[in-house]
Design a protein around this motif. Sequence first.
Motif, PDB file in Angstrom:
ATOM      1  N   TRP A   1      25.475  15.308 -35.183  1.00 40.38           N
ATOM      2  CA  TRP A   1      25.003  16.257 -34.072  1.00 40.38           C
ATOM      3  C   TRP A   1      24.113  15.358 -33.198  1.00 40.38           C
ATOM      4  CZ3 TRP A   1      25.971  21.594 -33.417  1.00 40.38           C
ATOM      5  CH2 TRP A   1      25.495  22.156 -32.302  1.00 40.38           C
ATOM      6  N   GLY A   2      24.871  14.698 -32.355  1.00 44.02           N
ATOM      7  CA  GLY A   2      24.267  13.799 -31.567  1.00 44.02           C
ATOM      8  C   GLY A   2      23.848  14.164 -29.938  1.00 44.02           C
ATOM      9  N   PRO A   3      23.513  13.350 -29.118  1.00 42.80           N
ATOM     10  CA  PRO A   3      22.995  13.803 -27.990  1.00 42.80           C
ATOM     11  C   PRO A   3      24.012  14.399 -26.910  1.00 42.80           C
ATOM     12  CG  PRO A   3      23.013  11.307 -28.219  1.00 42.80           C
ATOM     13  CD  PRO A   3      23.081  11.831 -29.466  1.00 42.80           C
ATOM     14  N   ASP A   4      25.580  13.851 -27.318  1.00 42.55           N
ATOM     15  CA  ASP A   4      26.687  14.277 -26.638  1.00 42.55           C
ATOM     16  C   ASP A   4      27.042  15.702 -27.275  1.00 42.55           C
ATOM     17  OD1 ASP A   4      26.654  12.052 -24.969  1.00 42.55           O
ATOM     18  OD2 ASP A   4      28.065  11.016 -26.318  1.00 42.55           O
ATOM     19  N   ALA A   5      26.397  16.543 -27.985  1.00 40.05           N
ATOM     20  CA  ALA A   5      26.945  17.663 -28.722  1.00 40.05           C
ATOM     21  C   ALA A   5      27.188  18.763 -27.490  1.00 40.05           C
ATOM     22  CB  ALA A   5      25.892  18.114 -29.696  1.00 40.05           C
ATOM     23  N   LEU A   6      26.295  18.952 -26.434  1.00 40.12           N
ATOM     24  CA  LEU A   6      26.436  20.073 -25.636  1.00 40.12           C
ATOM     25  C   LEU A   6      27.830  19.743 -24.878  1.00 40.12           C
ATOM     26  CD1 LEU A   6      25.409  22.762 -24.297  1.00 40.12           C
ATOM     27  CD2 LEU A   6      24.088  21.245 -22.711  1.00 40.12           C
ATOM     28  N   ALA A   7      27.971  18.274 -24.340  1.00 40.93           N
ATOM     29  CA  ALA A   7      29.198  18.203 -23.534  1.00 40.93           C
ATOM     30  C   ALA A   7      30.255  18.281 -24.451  1.00 40.93           C
ATOM     31  CB  ALA A   7      28.879  16.721 -23.239  1.00 40.93           C
TER      32      ALA A   7
ATOM     33  N   ARG B   1      29.557   9.879 -28.157  1.00 40.12           N
ATOM     34  CA  ARG B   1      29.099   9.354 -29.437  1.00 40.12           C
ATOM     35  C   ARG B   1      29.763  10.109 -30.566  1.00 40.12           C
ATOM     36  NH1 ARG B   1      25.290   9.586 -25.221  1.00 40.12           N
ATOM     37  NH2 ARG B   1      23.884   7.603 -25.241  1.00 40.12           N
ATOM     38  N   THR B   2      29.959   9.194 -31.724  1.00 42.57           N
ATOM     39  CA  THR B   2      30.828   9.872 -32.772  1.00 42.57           C
ATOM     40  C   THR B   2      30.325  11.035 -33.428  1.00 42.57           C
ATOM     41  OG1 THR B   2      31.620   7.779 -33.318  1.00 42.57           O
ATOM     42  CG2 THR B   2      31.644   8.998 -35.177  1.00 42.57           C
ATOM     43  N   ALA B   3      31.103  12.284 -33.424  1.00 45.14           N
ATOM     44  CA  ALA B   3      30.782  13.166 -34.339  1.00 45.14           C
ATOM     45  C   ALA B   3      32.382  13.934 -34.809  1.00 45.14           C
ATOM     46  CB  ALA B   3      30.075  14.025 -33.679  1.00 45.14           C
ATOM     47  N   PHE B   4      32.274  14.878 -35.591  1.00 48.30           N
ATOM     48  CA  PHE B   4      33.633  15.486 -36.053  1.00 48.30           C
ATOM     49  C   PHE B   4      33.403  17.010 -36.234  1.00 48.30           C
ATOM     50  CE2 PHE B   4      33.128  11.270 -37.695  1.00 48.30           C
ATOM     51  CZ  PHE B   4      34.314  10.624 -37.226  1.00 48.30           C
TER      52      PHE B   4
ATOM     53  N   PRO C   1      43.685   4.013 -34.069  1.00 44.17           N
ATOM     54  CA  PRO C   1      42.125   4.261 -33.672  1.00 44.17           C
ATOM     55  C   PRO C   1      41.970   5.481 -33.247  1.00 44.17           C
ATOM     56  CG  PRO C   1      43.519   3.293 -32.143  1.00 44.17           C
ATOM     57  CD  PRO C   1      44.277   3.371 -33.267  1.00 44.17           C
ATOM     58  N   ALA C   2      40.674   6.092 -33.591  1.00 43.30           N
ATOM     59  CA  ALA C   2      40.285   7.572 -33.098  1.00 43.30           C
ATOM     60  C   ALA C   2      40.375   7.574 -31.641  1.00 43.30           C
ATOM     61  CB  ALA C   2      38.943   8.009 -33.681  1.00 43.30           C
ATOM     62  N   TRP C   3      40.215   8.723 -30.983  1.00 44.50           N
ATOM     63  CA  TRP C   3      40.284   9.078 -29.612  1.00 44.50           C
ATOM     64  C   TRP C   3      39.530  10.426 -29.784  1.00 44.50           C
ATOM     65  CZ3 TRP C   3      44.977   9.345 -31.039  1.00 44.50           C
ATOM     66  CH2 TRP C   3      45.577  10.687 -30.936  1.00 44.50           C
ATOM     67  N   ASP C   4      38.407  10.747 -28.651  1.00 43.17           N
ATOM     68  CA  ASP C   4      37.959  11.972 -28.509  1.00 43.17           C
ATOM     69  C   ASP C   4      39.000  13.107 -28.334  1.00 43.17           C
ATOM     70  OD1 ASP C   4      35.880  10.145 -28.221  1.00 43.17           O
ATOM     71  OD2 ASP C   4      34.928  11.107 -26.727  1.00 43.17           O
ATOM     72  N   GLY C   5      39.168  14.046 -29.128  1.00 44.34           N
ATOM     73  CA  GLY C   5      40.085  15.264 -29.147  1.00 44.34           C
ATOM     74  C   GLY C   5      41.197  14.894 -29.922  1.00 44.34           C
ATOM     75  N   MET C   6      41.177  13.830 -30.919  1.00 41.20           N
ATOM     76  CA  MET C   6      42.074  13.659 -31.720  1.00 41.20           C
ATOM     77  C   MET C   6      42.006  14.531 -33.032  1.00 41.20           C
ATOM     78  SD  MET C   6      42.563  10.155 -34.347  1.00 41.20           S
ATOM     79  CE  MET C   6      44.047   9.641 -35.037  1.00 41.20           C
TER      80      MET C   6
ATOM     81  N   GLU D   1      42.214  20.742 -40.690  1.00 38.48           N
ATOM     82  CA  GLU D   1      42.417  19.534 -39.705  1.00 38.48           C
ATOM     83  C   GLU D   1      40.950  19.111 -39.549  1.00 38.48           C
ATOM     84  OE1 GLU D   1      44.504  20.384 -36.143  1.00 38.48           O
ATOM     85  OE2 GLU D   1      42.953  21.077 -35.223  1.00 38.48           O
ATOM     86  N   LEU D   2      40.905  18.048 -39.202  1.00 40.19           N
ATOM     87  CA  LEU D   2      39.435  17.273 -38.480  1.00 40.19           C
ATOM     88  C   LEU D   2      39.749  16.872 -37.045  1.00 40.19           C
ATOM     89  CD1 LEU D   2      36.445  16.121 -39.511  1.00 40.19           C
ATOM     90  CD2 LEU D   2      37.951  13.983 -39.456  1.00 40.19           C
ATOM     91  N   LEU D   3      38.731  17.576 -36.314  1.00 42.07           N
ATOM     92  CA  LEU D   3      38.879  17.275 -34.917  1.00 42.07           C
ATOM     93  C   LEU D   3      37.671  16.081 -34.604  1.00 42.07           C
ATOM     94  CD1 LEU D   3      39.377  17.903 -31.761  1.00 42.07           C
ATOM     95  CD2 LEU D   3      37.427  19.898 -32.199  1.00 42.07           C
ATOM     96  N   VAL D   4      38.108  15.208 -33.881  1.00 41.01           N
ATOM     97  CA  VAL D   4      37.246  14.123 -33.659  1.00 41.01           C
ATOM     98  C   VAL D   4      36.518  14.397 -32.333  1.00 41.01           C
ATOM     99  CG1 VAL D   4      37.110  11.728 -33.054  1.00 41.01           C
ATOM    100  CG2 VAL D   4      38.675  12.246 -34.560  1.00 41.01           C
ATOM    101  N   LEU D   5      35.213  14.683 -32.131  1.00 42.34           N
ATOM    102  CA  LEU D   5      34.592  15.119 -30.957  1.00 42.34           C
ATOM    103  C   LEU D   5      34.176  13.955 -30.296  1.00 42.34           C
ATOM    104  CD1 LEU D   5      32.257  18.020 -32.627  1.00 42.34           C
ATOM    105  CD2 LEU D   5      34.473  18.106 -31.583  1.00 42.34           C
ATOM    106  N   GLY D   6      33.866  12.747 -30.824  1.00 44.38           N
ATOM    107  CA  GLY D   6      33.354  11.655 -30.341  1.00 44.38           C
ATOM    108  C   GLY D   6      33.841  10.420 -31.123  1.00 44.38           C
ATOM    109  N   SER D   7      34.128   9.285 -30.439  1.00 49.31           N
ATOM    110  CA  SER D   7      34.790   8.262 -31.239  1.00 49.31           C
ATOM    111  C   SER D   7      34.000   6.866 -30.675  1.00 49.31           C
ATOM    112  CB  SER D   7      36.070   8.075 -30.891  1.00 49.31           C
ATOM    113  OG  SER D   7      36.460   7.938 -29.581  1.00 49.31           O
TER     114      SER D   7
END
Length: 303
Positions: free
Chosen positions: A73-79, A60-63, A286-291, A24-30
């Motif tokens: 790996w954007g600036p929200d990676a730690l959060a 911010r978008t990442a997976f 639409p994607a959402w964070d945690g999808m 599965e793919l986890l949407v970390l940010g959308s």
Amino acid sequence: MKKSALFVTALLAAGIAAAETPSELLVLGSGGSEGMPSPYCVCDFCRKAREAGGKNNRFRTAFQLGERIRIDWGPDALAQTFRFKLEPWKLRHVFITHSHEDHLFPMDFWVRGVSQLPEGGRMNVYGSRETLDAIGRMIGGDWEKNRLTPVTAEPGKPIELPEEGLTVTPLAANHTYPEQSLMYAFEAPGWKLLITGDTDMFPESSWKFLENFKLTAMTVDATWGMEDRRESHLGIPNIVEIAGRLRAVGAADGRTRIVPVHFAHGRGARLHDEFERLLKPLGMEPAWDGMRIPLAAGDGDGE
């Protein structure tokens, strides 16, 4: 026998033990470059998004694919690590779509050099020359100290990940110049995934690769929301056009999950519930964070 099945069979014959292939793919940010709602903005949409909360709050978008593979790996990676209880020390492969700051935060790669990493905790970083140069500057060129291996990703040149049972093919996106921004096509036994990153309409070289590459799922840039707008990104009307061409070239059918992502505020922005209502008749969600987007057959509905 399909290429992916042949690949795994060859691994077993060679005595290479593949890790469990991600399912599965986890949407970390959308969200787009500013996240959502935009932190300084008091426009009507951002006010409504703040009030509504929930799926309207977008990093911010990442997976992430399983425990060992991450895309951007954007600036929200730690959060994102805290929110989703991730274990970044287990990562072995990080694919960066391009060097824009919302997709690449080089300081976090420097942090590896001042951390106690587990035995065997080396990580490969894939991306454009500009991406790798940005990380190299941050770590003072000392890839070894940070237990990183830089790998230049070139459009059309497959990257084999035998221990993951995956083949990853970088494809040309249409977003940055002179840097070549990248899409990534992932292929495993039983599924295929395309992550477009930031892009305008796909270059013809990427369309050639996608012919008969039957996708299980695709995440696609939808920065402009409901606007028909082609300015370095896409809007939903443009994705409708792309989806039609994917079906025409044998890369999608009624089972392919098409998931717009990278939403920004602006004229085309909508709250998440409205996006769901508008996109469902178009065969999108639409994607959402945690999808969580299941890739292997029988893995659920993505909630």
